[in-house]
Scaffold this motif. Structure first.
Motif, PDB file in Angstrom:
ATOM      1  N   LYS A   2      -2.889  12.597   8.634  1.00 54.13           N
ATOM      2  CA  LYS A   2      -3.451  11.559   7.771  1.00 54.13           C
ATOM      3  C   LYS A   2      -2.553  10.325   7.754  1.00 54.13           C
ATOM      4  CE  LYS A   2      -5.393  10.785   3.215  1.00 54.13           C
ATOM      5  NZ  LYS A   2      -5.768  11.357   1.926  1.00 54.13           N
ATOM      6  N   THR A   3      -1.240  10.518   7.741  1.00 55.28           N
ATOM      7  CA  THR A   3      -0.334   9.362   7.706  1.00 55.28           C
ATOM      8  C   THR A   3      -0.418   8.557   8.999  1.00 55.28           C
ATOM      9  OG1 THR A   3       1.491  10.759   8.447  1.00 55.28           O
ATOM     10  CG2 THR A   3       1.270  10.403   6.079  1.00 55.28           C
ATOM     11  N   LYS A  10      -4.365   0.633   8.940  1.00 53.09           N
ATOM     12  CA  LYS A  10      -3.704  -0.166   7.908  1.00 53.09           C
ATOM     13  C   LYS A  10      -4.334  -1.551   7.731  1.00 53.09           C
ATOM     14  CE  LYS A  10       0.642  -1.826   6.252  1.00 53.09           C
ATOM     15  NZ  LYS A  10       1.731  -1.172   5.638  1.00 53.09           N
ATOM     16  N   PRO A  11      -4.743  -2.249   8.809  1.00 49.13           N
ATOM     17  CA  PRO A  11      -5.390  -3.556   8.591  1.00 49.13           C
ATOM     18  C   PRO A  11      -6.671  -3.483   7.757  1.00 49.13           C
ATOM     19  CG  PRO A  11      -4.731  -3.337  10.884  1.00 49.13           C
ATOM     20  CD  PRO A  11      -4.515  -2.001  10.229  1.00 49.13           C
ATOM     21  N   LEU A  12      -7.367  -2.358   7.799  1.00 53.09           N
ATOM     22  CA  LEU A  12      -8.579  -2.206   6.991  1.00 53.09           C
ATOM     23  C   LEU A  12      -8.266  -1.769   5.566  1.00 53.09           C
ATOM     24  CD1 LEU A  12     -10.899  -0.323   9.506  1.00 53.09           C
ATOM     25  CD2 LEU A  12     -10.919  -2.739   8.948  1.00 53.09           C
ATOM     26  N   LEU A  13      -7.235  -0.943   5.411  1.00 52.18           N
ATOM     27  CA  LEU A  13      -6.931  -0.364   4.108  1.00 52.18           C
ATOM     28  C   LEU A  13      -6.040  -1.250   3.240  1.00 52.18           C
ATOM     29  CD1 LEU A  13      -6.302   3.311   5.242  1.00 52.18           C
ATOM     30  CD2 LEU A  13      -8.317   2.412   4.109  1.00 52.18           C
ATOM     31  N   ALA A  14      -5.136  -1.987   3.856  1.00 52.62           N
ATOM     32  CA  ALA A  14      -4.142  -2.756   3.098  1.00 52.62           C
ATOM     33  C   ALA A  14      -4.763  -3.748   2.097  1.00 52.62           C
ATOM     34  CB  ALA A  14      -3.187  -3.465   4.051  1.00 52.62           C
ATOM     35  N   PRO A  15      -5.772  -4.526   2.473  1.00 52.64           N
ATOM     36  CA  PRO A  15      -6.340  -5.460   1.488  1.00 52.64           C
ATOM     37  C   PRO A  15      -6.957  -4.760   0.276  1.00 52.64           C
ATOM     38  CG  PRO A  15      -7.082  -6.039   3.692  1.00 52.64           C
ATOM     39  CD  PRO A  15      -6.368  -4.737   3.804  1.00 52.64           C
ATOM     40  N   LEU A  16      -7.506  -3.577   0.480  1.00 53.08           N
ATOM     41  CA  LEU A  16      -8.127  -2.851  -0.628  1.00 53.08           C
ATOM     42  C   LEU A  16      -7.099  -2.168  -1.515  1.00 53.08           C
ATOM     43  CD1 LEU A  16     -11.112  -1.206   1.257  1.00 53.08           C
ATOM     44  CD2 LEU A  16     -11.197  -3.145  -0.305  1.00 53.08           C
ATOM     45  N   GLU A  17      -5.943  -1.836  -0.961  1.00 53.82           N
ATOM     46  CA  GLU A  17      -4.925  -1.114  -1.715  1.00 53.82           C
ATOM     47  C   GLU A  17      -3.874  -2.035  -2.317  1.00 53.82           C
ATOM     48  OE1 GLU A  17      -3.542   1.652   1.176  1.00 53.82           O
ATOM     49  OE2 GLU A  17      -5.281   2.967   0.938  1.00 53.82           O
ATOM     50  N   ALA A  18      -3.949  -3.317  -2.037  1.00 47.00           N
ATOM     51  CA  ALA A  18      -2.967  -4.274  -2.554  1.00 47.00           C
ATOM     52  C   ALA A  18      -3.234  -4.573  -4.021  1.00 47.00           C
ATOM     53  CB  ALA A  18      -3.017  -5.557  -1.739  1.00 47.00           C
TER      54      ALA A  18
END
Length: 92
Positions: A2-3, A10-18
């Motif tokens: 998973k990691t 990360k480019p897709l997830l980072a904006p949502l997790e910021a």
């Protein structure tokens, strides 16, 4: 596993997790995101299968939109943190 997948996406997830603002997460939200992701992916693939041979390129636009939206939902649902799932649903 998973990691390593989280690093790839990360480019897709980072904006949502910021962010540090509070968020409201329900476990059902992740299940609904999986469901709609699977449905959208299925609709995109079904539309691709139904396109007649030799059709205009305009027929592929719904295939692209539905498949990408479905895959994005599946990726966020599977790999995203609770904050990302809450942000998809509006975080209210």
């Amino acid at each position: 596993m998973k990691t390593s997948l989280r690093k790839v996406f990360k480019p897709l997830l980072a904006p949502l997790e910021a962010g540090t603002e509070p968020y409201h997460y329900k476990p059902l939200s992740r299940k609904v995101l999986f469901f709609f992701g699977a449905v959208f992916t299925f609709l995109g693939l079904l539309a691709a299968w139904l396109i007649p041979e030799g059709a205009d390129l305009g027929y592929y636009f719904p295939v692209l939109v539905f498949t990408l939206a479905g895959l994005y939902g599946l990726i966020v649902g599977a790999l995203g943190e609770d904050r990302a799932v809450a942000r998809i649903w509006g975080n209210k």
